[in-house]
Design a protein around this motif. Structure first.
Motif, short mmCIF file in Angstrom:
data_model
loop_
_atom_site.label_atom_id
_atom_site.label_comp_id
_atom_site.label_asym_id
_atom_site.label_seq_id
_atom_site.Cartn_x
_atom_site.Cartn_y
_atom_site.Cartn_z
N ASP A 12 32.11 37.62 40.43
CA ASP A 12 33.35 37.80 39.67
C ASP A 12 34.32 38.64 40.50
O ASP A 12 33.96 39.21 41.53
CB ASP A 12 33.03 38.52 38.35
N PHE A 13 35.57 38.72 40.04
CA PHE A 13 36.53 39.60 40.70
C PHE A 13 36.06 41.05 40.62
O PHE A 13 35.33 41.44 39.71
CB PHE A 13 37.91 39.49 40.04
N PHE A 14 36.53 41.85 41.56
CA PHE A 14 36.18 43.27 41.56
C PHE A 14 37.22 44.11 40.81
O PHE A 14 37.07 45.33 40.70
CB PHE A 14 36.04 43.78 43.01
N TRP A 15 38.29 43.45 40.33
CA TRP A 15 39.29 44.06 39.46
C TRP A 15 39.85 45.37 40.01
O TRP A 15 39.92 46.39 39.33
CB TRP A 15 38.70 44.27 38.06
N GLY A 16 40.22 45.35 41.27
CA GLY A 16 40.86 46.51 41.89
C GLY A 16 39.93 47.46 42.58
O GLY A 16 40.38 48.39 43.25
N GLY A 17 38.63 47.27 42.44
CA GLY A 17 37.67 48.20 43.03
C GLY A 17 37.75 48.25 44.54
O GLY A 17 37.69 49.33 45.15
N THR A 54 40.35 47.43 46.47
CA THR A 54 41.62 48.02 46.87
C THR A 54 41.62 49.53 46.67
O THR A 54 42.12 50.28 47.51
CB THR A 54 42.78 47.39 46.07
N GLU A 110 33.27 51.49 45.67
CA GLU A 110 32.95 50.14 46.12
C GLU A 110 32.67 50.14 47.63
O GLU A 110 33.31 50.84 48.40
CB GLU A 110 34.11 49.18 45.83
N ASP A 143 39.67 41.15 44.72
CA ASP A 143 39.97 41.89 43.49
C ASP A 143 40.59 41.02 42.40
O ASP A 143 40.18 41.10 41.24
CB ASP A 143 40.92 43.05 43.80
N LEU A 144 41.58 40.21 42.78
CA LEU A 144 42.33 39.45 41.76
C LEU A 144 42.65 38.02 42.17
O LEU A 144 43.58 37.43 41.62
CB LEU A 144 43.65 40.18 41.43
N GLY A 201 46.03 38.59 43.56
CA GLY A 201 45.74 39.83 44.29
C GLY A 201 46.29 39.79 45.70
O GLY A 201 46.82 40.79 46.20
#
Length: 483
Positions: free
Chosen positions: A336-341, A343, A360, A393-394, A398
């Motif tokens: 899945d995406f890391f959702w900003g982790g 970055t 991360e 991330d996105l 992203g």
């Protein structure tokens, strides 16, 4: 008929100047475009996979558009950045990617990639480059460039700079485990697992590099530059830097970071476009492969020269940035995406993992570990373009958002807020030298040295220099004893 405002009058008065400037720099613009178009045409002609040639064309157009916007006869940070994008994402795939395989003895050699995976990687690149270009254009149009902040070194700072240089060298030697380990080739070095020791070594090296850079400015620009004291101090500082960073003990990119800014100081930053492109080609085809042999295994200069293949101008070795991005597309298919982790980890790279256990990991390191387990990579320390972290991330959004952020920072603080020491943009010199490794990545693993240099430069400039105030008529005042 309404009267012109003062801003309109200035704009009207500037038009002839801009026209003359455009004519003045037209030969340099033609040189840039001639190199980009000619070298691309040559590589497309010999490309085995015409599908790859088609995929690289949008990135090629974006690179050409951006170099055509550069106004100047001398190489700039923008020249370096767009040349790197051109080499990594236009030229390298034409040379190495053939029908789903990367034939360059890189970390993914032997793996087959589908057209979908390859196309996805190219879409990431195009979105990133296009978003960065649009952001740069908007910033330049919407934000008025401020007058450069000008500094001059104080007359009595040379002993202080020399002490800082020696201190940085001494701490670096201790952090490396002694002078024997400093002088050893990279394969023979004993590396410490202590993160604090590693941080101390990088900080000391960054301080030494900046101190040497300012000593070079002093030797170049101060009235007493030819005195015996100045010559001796400069020689000592540069000799110690050469001991710490030379072709037999230093990674090729770090060697570039150490010495290119100093060279730029002594030529007053006037690196012509022809010289720049010729130097880059020689560096990629001859010097980088040689440094790879001398620094890693301790090969002699004669052995390194003998191993160089000048014909590799159409098969440049060591360009594996796109390879890793294509592999990343496959690597992330089942996650899945890391959702900003990722970055956030990049932005807070200086926070040690001991204080932030949940931080991360570096994505390129994760992939490098997987490839090392497969046996295709000799080390997990592999390249990773920053757009890949944003994509992790996105997704494609992203990549676009990350490009806007990066382009804003580079444009706003680079061209809009220049800081000059004796008329030299030392910050730009450092970034220009650091750009190859920062673009190659992975950014989270390599940005610390450049960060330390930038901080050290900012601090030392404000402590050891005097601010130069310029009147509207161009005359200087408030220099004190700095001249």
């Amino acid at each position: 008929m309404t009267a012109m405002t003062s801003a309109e009058m200035r704009g009207f008065a500037d038009r002839p100047v801009r026209l003359r400037r455009h004519r003045l720099f037209a030969p340099a613009m033609r040189m840039r475009l001639a190199f980009f178009v000619g070298y691309y045409a040559l590589n497309v002609l010999f490309a085995a996979d015409k599908f790859v040639a088609a995929l690289t064309f949008p990135a090629f157009l974006i690179c050409c558009y951006n170099v055509a916007r550069i106004a100047g006869r001398y190489a700039t940070v923008e020249d370096m950045l767009w040349l790197l994008m051109y080499v990594f994402f236009v030229i390298a795939p034409c040379q190495t990617l053939r029908f789903g395989h990367f034939e360059n003895e890189g970390p993914v050699t032997g793996l087959f990639f589908t057209n979908t995976e390859i196309s996805t990687a190219f879409i990431i690149i195009i979105i990133f480059l296009l978003s960065a270009t649009v952001t740069s254009i908007l910033i330049r149009r919407l934000v008025t460039a401020a007058e450069p902040v000008r500094y001059r070194l104080k007359v009595n700072v040379l002993p202080v700079l020399l002490v800082l240089s020696v201190f940085g060298f001494a701490v670096f030697v201790v952090a490396q485990g002694g002078i024997g380990n400093v002088l050893a080739d990279r394969y023979s070095k004993e590396l410490s697992d202590d993160g604090a020791v590693g941080t101390a070594g990088i900080s000391a090296l960054g301080l030494q590099m900046v101190a040497c850079l300012l000593i070079a400015v002093y030797a170049k620009c101060m009235p007493r530059r030819r005195s015996a004291v100045v010559v001796m101090s400069t020689s000592i500082a540069l000799a110690l830097l050469f001991v710490a960073q030379n072709p037999y003990n230093t990674a090729r990119f770090v060697f570039l970071i150490a010495w290119l800014p100093i060279v730029l100081v002594f030529i007053s930053g006037k690196l012509g476009i022809k010289t720049f492109y010729l130097g880059v080609v020689i560096g990629l085809v001859v010097l980088m492969p040689m440094l790879n042999l001398t620094s890693r295994s301790g090969a002699s200069l004669a052995e390194a020269i003998e191993a160089v293949d000048v014909s590799s101008v159409l098969t440049i070795p060591g360009l594996d940035v796109l390879d890793m991005l294509v592999y990343e597309v496959r690597y992330l298919e089942l996650s899945d995406f890391f959702w900003g982790g990722k970055t956030l980890g990049l932005m807070l790279f200086f926070v040690p993992r001991s204080l932030w256990p949940g931080k991360e990991t570096v994505l390129a390191g994760d992939m490098g570990g997987a490839l090392a387990d497969l046996g295709t990579a000799a080390t997990p320390n592999l390249s990773g373009f920053v757009a890949g972290d944003f994509y992790a991330d996105l997704g494609m959004a992203g990549a676009a958002i990350g490009a806007v952020l990066v382009s804003f920072l580079l444009t706003f603080f680079g061209s809009k807020r220049a800081v000059l020491v004796h008329g030299l943009d030392l910050r730009a010199f450092i970034f220009m030298a650091s750009a190859p490794i920062l673009v190659r990545g992975s950014l989270g693993s390599v940005v610390s040295l450049t960060f330390v240099e930038m901080v050290a430069l900012a601090v030392l400039t404000r402590i050891l220099c005097r601010r130069v105030v310029t009147d509207r008529d161009g005359s200087r005042k408030g220099r004190g004893k700095s001249h």
